[in-house]
Write a protein that holds these residues in place. Structure first.
Motif: not given
Length: 275
Positions: A112-118, A120-123, A141-149
């Protein structure tokens, strides 16, 4: 009604003994061999006699009773713990419960948390990339979003594994419950076998013997002679006879009377001279 203690009959099984006895007395009219019930002995008298002889009656079903007690003890005895649990009692169960709770929390919160972070960061990363010129942090920021994804996908896989583990564990618990149910059925069958043997080989023969036993005759009591109903008062009737009526040997005699001499002294004859 209190039943006498028997050396091989436990206190918790005495009500079952009395219930079987009461059922036999209640249905006695349906048995031809107990048709004499109520002629010389009634149900309450037979019940009292059977409870007094409970040890003798229960001994006729001792084999079935021993099997019933053993099956019941096997059901009540706890499972043998593992060696680790013997060293530290209760720690294994507590750790298992705590670990299962922590794993459940992590399995639920991680995706749940990782999906929300992914999201937000990707957006944010894509919005920054649309600027002209694009800032340098947009790529980070895009790299961090993909990591959380990726963490979201891993969390979902972990949740699936947790569900499979829980299903296997519930299956093991269900097997234990089924085994316990089978043990309960074995105890029930052992109890039914004991009560049936107690009724057929103990209670019914005892009731038949007591109903067909000839009554005991009381010894003849010699008849006492009838006595005067008026008790003696300690004294006798006085003797109203005169002393002269008794002779020297104690017998009464009638008085003797002689006629008086009516002759005059002056007429005694010519030769008689008055004094």
């Amino acid at each position: 009604m209190h039943m006498n203690s028997a050396p091989h009959l436990l206190a918790e099984d005495r009500p079952e003994f009395e219930r079987t006895l009461d059922e036999a007395l209640r249905t006695a009219h349906e048995r031809p061999d107990l048709a004499a019930l109520g002629q010389r002995l009634n149900s309450e008298q037979l019940r009292t006699m059977a409870l007094s002889a409970s040890a003798i009656i229960a001994a006729h079903a001792s084999a079935e009773y021993d099997h019933y007690v053993k099956a019941r003890q096997d059901l009540r005895s706890p499972a043998v713990p593992s060696p680790g649990a013997l060293l530290v009692p209760g720690v294994g169960e507590h750790a298992e419960t705590t670990g299962a709770g922590a794993v459940a929390v992590v399995a639920v919160l991680t995706p749940v948390l990782a999906g929300i972070a992914a999201v937000v960061l990707l957006l944010v990363g894509y919005l920054l990339s649309m600027l002209d010129p694009a800032p340098a942090v947009a790529g980070a920021v895009l790299t961090a979003g993909w990591v959380f994804g990726a963490l979201t996908v891993a969390g979902l896989l972990g949740a699936v594994v947790g569900l499979l583990f829980t299903a296997l564990r519930n299956r093991s618990t269900a097997f234990q419950v089924g085994h316990r149910d089978a043990s309960n059925e074995e105890v029930d069958r052992a109890r039914e076998a004991w009560t049936r043997a107690l009724l057929e080989r103990g209670i019914l023969p005892f009731l038949r013997d007591e109903l067909t036993r000839p009554p005991e005759t009381a010894p003849a009591v010699p008849e006492q002679p009838r006595q005067n109903r008026i008790p003696g008062l300690g004294y006798s009737r006085p003797d109203f006879g005169s002393p002269s009526e008794h002779s020297g040997n104690g017998h009464r005699t009638r008085p003797s009377y002689s006629s008086p001499d009516f002759s005059s002294p002056d007429y005694g004859g010519p030769d008689h001279k008055p004094e």
